[in-house]
Design an enzyme around this catalytic site. Structure first.
Site, PDB file in Angstrom:
ATOM      1  N   TYR A  76       0.838  -1.203   0.000  1.00 48.87           N
ATOM      2  CA  TYR A  76       0.000   0.000   0.000  1.00 48.87           C
ATOM      3  C   TYR A  76       0.871   1.251   0.000  1.00 48.87           C
ATOM      4  CZ  TYR A  76      -3.808   3.188   0.851  1.00 48.87           C
ATOM      5  OH  TYR A  76      -4.714   4.200   0.708  1.00 48.87           O
ATOM      6  N   PHE A 128      -7.960  21.193 -24.483  1.00 50.84           N
ATOM      7  CA  PHE A 128      -8.259  19.767 -24.550  1.00 50.84           C
ATOM      8  C   PHE A 128      -9.458  19.527 -23.644  1.00 50.84           C
ATOM      9  CE2 PHE A 128      -8.203  15.332 -23.428  1.00 50.84           C
ATOM     10  CZ  PHE A 128      -8.323  14.805 -24.696  1.00 50.84           C
ATOM     11  N   THR A 129     -10.300  18.588 -24.047  1.00 52.03           N
ATOM     12  CA  THR A 129     -11.601  18.391 -23.388  1.00 52.03           C
ATOM     13  C   THR A 129     -11.517  18.279 -21.856  1.00 52.03           C
ATOM     14  OG1 THR A 129     -11.356  16.039 -23.867  1.00 52.03           O
ATOM     15  CG2 THR A 129     -12.664  17.327 -25.418  1.00 52.03           C
ATOM     16  N   ASP A 219       1.379  20.136 -20.624  1.00 54.35           N
ATOM     17  CA  ASP A 219       0.640  18.886 -20.813  1.00 54.35           C
ATOM     18  C   ASP A 219       1.563  18.047 -21.685  1.00 54.35           C
ATOM     19  OD1 ASP A 219      -0.821  16.767 -21.705  1.00 54.35           O
ATOM     20  OD2 ASP A 219      -2.688  17.882 -21.950  1.00 54.35           O
ATOM     21  N   LYS A 262      -0.382   7.494 -23.474  1.00 57.76           N
ATOM     22  CA  LYS A 262      -0.018   7.787 -24.866  1.00 57.76           C
ATOM     23  C   LYS A 262       1.471   7.513 -25.062  1.00 57.76           C
ATOM     24  CE  LYS A 262      -3.984  10.294 -24.403  1.00 57.76           C
ATOM     25  NZ  LYS A 262      -4.758  10.347 -23.156  1.00 57.76           N
ATOM     26  N   ARG A 386     -13.794  14.913 -33.780  1.00 57.09           N
ATOM     27  CA  ARG A 386     -13.141  16.003 -33.047  1.00 57.09           C
ATOM     28  C   ARG A 386     -13.621  17.304 -33.694  1.00 57.09           C
ATOM     29  NH1 ARG A 386     -10.422  13.991 -28.254  1.00 57.09           N
ATOM     30  NH2 ARG A 386     -12.627  14.168 -27.886  1.00 57.09           N
ATOM     31  N   PHE A 453     -19.286  14.311 -26.036  1.00 62.26           N
ATOM     32  CA  PHE A 453     -18.885  13.444 -27.152  1.00 62.26           C
ATOM     33  C   PHE A 453     -18.776  11.980 -26.759  1.00 62.26           C
ATOM     34  CE2 PHE A 453     -14.498  12.925 -25.757  1.00 62.26           C
ATOM     35  CZ  PHE A 453     -14.347  14.026 -24.934  1.00 62.26           C
TER      36      PHE A 453
HETATM   37  N1  F0G Z   1      -4.206  15.845 -22.408  1.00 59.39           N
HETATM   38  C1  F0G Z   1      -4.219  15.441 -23.679  1.00 59.39           C
HETATM   39  C2  F0G Z   1      -3.523  16.262 -24.707  1.00 59.39           C
HETATM   40  C3  F0G Z   1      -4.903  14.283 -24.039  1.00 59.39           C
HETATM   41  O1  F0G Z   1      -4.916  13.902 -25.313  1.00 59.39           O
HETATM   42  C4  F0G Z   1      -5.582  13.550 -23.038  1.00 59.39           C
HETATM   43  C5  F0G Z   1      -6.338  12.347 -23.382  1.00 59.39           C
HETATM   44  C6  F0G Z   1      -5.530  13.994 -21.718  1.00 59.39           C
HETATM   45  C7  F0G Z   1      -4.827  15.148 -21.437  1.00 59.39           C
HETATM   46  C8  F0G Z   1      -6.250  13.285 -20.604  1.00 59.39           C
HETATM   47  O2  F0G Z   1      -5.598  12.123 -20.281  1.00 59.39           O
HETATM   48  O3  F0G Z   1      -7.228  10.325 -20.883  1.00 59.39           O
HETATM   49  O4  F0G Z   1      -5.255   9.871 -19.430  1.00 59.39           O
HETATM   50  O5  F0G Z   1      -7.154  11.185 -18.569  1.00 59.39           O
HETATM   51  N2  F0G Z   1      -6.665  12.045 -24.539  1.00 59.39           N
HETATM   52  C9  F0G Z   1      -7.333  10.865 -24.985  1.00 59.39           C
HETATM   53  C10 F0G Z   1      -7.510  10.930 -26.471  1.00 59.39           C
HETATM   54  C11 F0G Z   1      -8.561  10.537 -24.249  1.00 59.39           C
HETATM   55  O6  F0G Z   1      -8.163  10.010 -27.011  1.00 59.39           O
HETATM   56  O7  F0G Z   1      -7.008  11.844 -27.120  1.00 59.39           O
HETATM   57  P1  F0G Z   1      -6.372  10.807 -19.770  1.00 59.39           P
END
Ligand code: F0G
Length: 461
Positions: A76, A128-129, A219, A262, A386, A453
């Site tokens: 843990y 970014f979303t 990021d 990624k 997108r 989305f």
């Molecule tokens: N920042 C970027 C540029 C991303 O592309 C993503 C995730 C995140 C932050 C968030 O990270 O998913 O690990 O919580 N992108 C995915 C995509 C979901 O399909 O582009 P996460």
């Protein structure tokens, strides 16, 4: 023979284990897309042939990473694997302190809670979303400061991820530097089509932010891919290693959020990295509320070990050449066939320009959502919208955002598919392009409140 032939490249690995693909029939695909409300996120993976939905968590791990899983120290507190991860982050990225999180948005949540006060402004090189949503939930407002070229799918600017420093200066004079806790800088900007930022631009931003006592938070989700483009396109970097460029990028910043799903070649994981000790202590305290103890942050020990190894593999020149080489291969094929795509070709995928692909469909009828569904029906290849659906609504006015870019993303998982798969994908897109006039748009029948989305549903007009 006047034309110089380019030497072929090949993947710097061989295949040790295979996973058989599913091959749904056309009648199954037609049925499944209706059931999924024309949203490729709502398809079951078992109904997908080649899955280009995302490059997130879909990479193939190496044998060394799989071996690393067996070395999981599932304690843990104080797991051995946490210290290995910390070592890897320090060595390859240079940040002083790290807090693991279950994935990127876990780190975004903690960072936003620590740094953003109500009424703050967060400038960034395109939204970014999840990142923007966490900024908003913490009481901040995101403002786009990317260069204008980034919003133009035809512009061939080599660094479309660059920040327009004049836009940043204007925000500082309008709101005052105290209202801007940090600038959020993304490497290879996802929503712009995987477009890089140059080191020159980042260094200029560093000078400007230093003068105004504003932090830069990276990021760093796709940092190795960004380093590849710097090596290729920026003066003075052609002989430098990807690893050294990655380090130089991090050196210009005060901290970072990372989705390790990624570039870092793992199926789950992320972290928050920071150089300031006090902020680290605050974040270590907050992570126990949302993720888990600060030495595991929602991950198993084995996940942290795979991440520590993945980080090392991700900055290898051979790896990144082949990774982006495959993306370029698909992009060039589509370009040759006259398919409208975002250029220059980006790092993690090909982005089809749905406004030019389906010019007869109004943005209110979701051209990119429509196109993603049509590609799935044609071949079982899964892609992602997108455009207007991803952009969502302004959280204050409730009005739809109308993004310039209305794109379908063909995201290539790392080390997963072969060149032959890319051929099949290209053929399918070309087939859909040939019958584009017959394609009708969609209407939204269900809209969730957050990140619509992922779960919205549609019907054919
Ligand atoms: N920042 C970027 C540029 C991303 O592309 C993503 C995730 C995140 C932050 C968030 O990270 O998913 O690990 O919580 N992108 C995915 C995509 C979901 O399909 O582009 P996460």
């Amino acid at each position: 023979m006047s034309k110089k032939t380019k030497a072929s490249w090949a993947e710097p690995y061989k295949i040790k284990m295979v996973e058989l693909l599913k091959m749904p029939t056309i009648s199954q695909r037609k049925k499944m897309i209706i059931e999924a409300g024309y949203n490729t996120f709502l398809l079951k993976s078992k109904d997908v042939y080649i899955d280009l939905l995302t490059d997130s968590g879909t990479s193939a791990m190496s044998d060394r990473q799989w071996a690393g899983l067996m070395l999981g120290d599932e304690a843990y507190a104080g797991s051995e694997n946490y210290y290995n991860l910390e070592k890897s982050v320090k060595k390859y990225y240079g940040y002083k302190y790290i807090i693991p999180t279950h994935q990127g948005r876990g780190a975004e949540n903690i960072l936003s809670k620590i740094l953003i006060k109500k009424g703050d402004i967060i400038p960034g090189n395109m939204y970014f979303t999840t990142t923007r949503l966490h900024q908003e939930l913490a009481g901040g407002t995101f403002i786009d400061v990317i260069i204008d070229e980034a919003h133009d799918s035809k512009s061939l600017h080599p660094f479309k991820g660059n920040i327009d420093l004049k836009k940043v200066e204007a925000l500082i004079s309008k709101y005052g530097k105290d209202k801007i806790p940090y600038i959020c800088v993304a490497t290879t900007v996802n929503m712009a089509g995987g477009q890089p930022i140059s080191l020159e631009n980042l260094k200029q931003l560093r000078t400007l932010t230093k003068k105004n006592n504003i932090k830069i938070i990276l990021d760093m989700t796709r940092i190795a891919e960004n380093a590849y483009f710097i090596k290729l396109r920026e003066k003075g970097y052609s002989k430098k290693s990807i690893a050294s460029i990655v380090k130089e990028i991090c050196d210009q910043t005060d901290g970072a959020t990372m989705s390790a799903k990624k570039d870092a070649l793992v199926n789950i994981g992320g972290f928050l990295a920071i150089n300031d000790k006090e902020l680290f202590e605050e974040a270590s305290n907050l992570v126990v509320v949302y993720e888990g103890l600060h030495t595991y942050g929602g991950l198993a020990g084995r996940d942290m070990e795979a991440m520590a190894i993945g980080i090392q593999e991700s900055v290898s020149d051979n790896h990144i050449n082949a990774r982006i080489g495959q993306v370029l291969y698909l992009g060039e094929k589509l370009k040759e066939a006259g398919i409208p795509i975002v250029e220059p070709i980006g790092g993690h995928g090909i982005f089809l320009d749905a406004k030019r692909f389906l010019p007869h469909i109004k943005q209110d009828h979701y051209p990119a959502q429509t196109l993603a569904a049509e590609i799935y029906i044609d071949s079982g290849v899964r892609t992602m919208e997108r455009g207007i659906v991803s952009a969502g609504r302004n959280s204050k006015t409730g009005k739809n955002y109308y993004p310039e870019l209305e794109l379908v993303r063909l995201t290539i998982p790392r080390r997963v598919y072969t060149q032959a798969h890319m051929d099949v994908v290209a053929e399918s897109i070309i087939k859909v392009y040939k019958r584009k006039e017959k394609i009708k748009g969609l209407k939204m029948t269900y809209e969730p409140k957050y990140l619509r989305f992922f779960q919205a549903k549609f019907e054919k007009l």
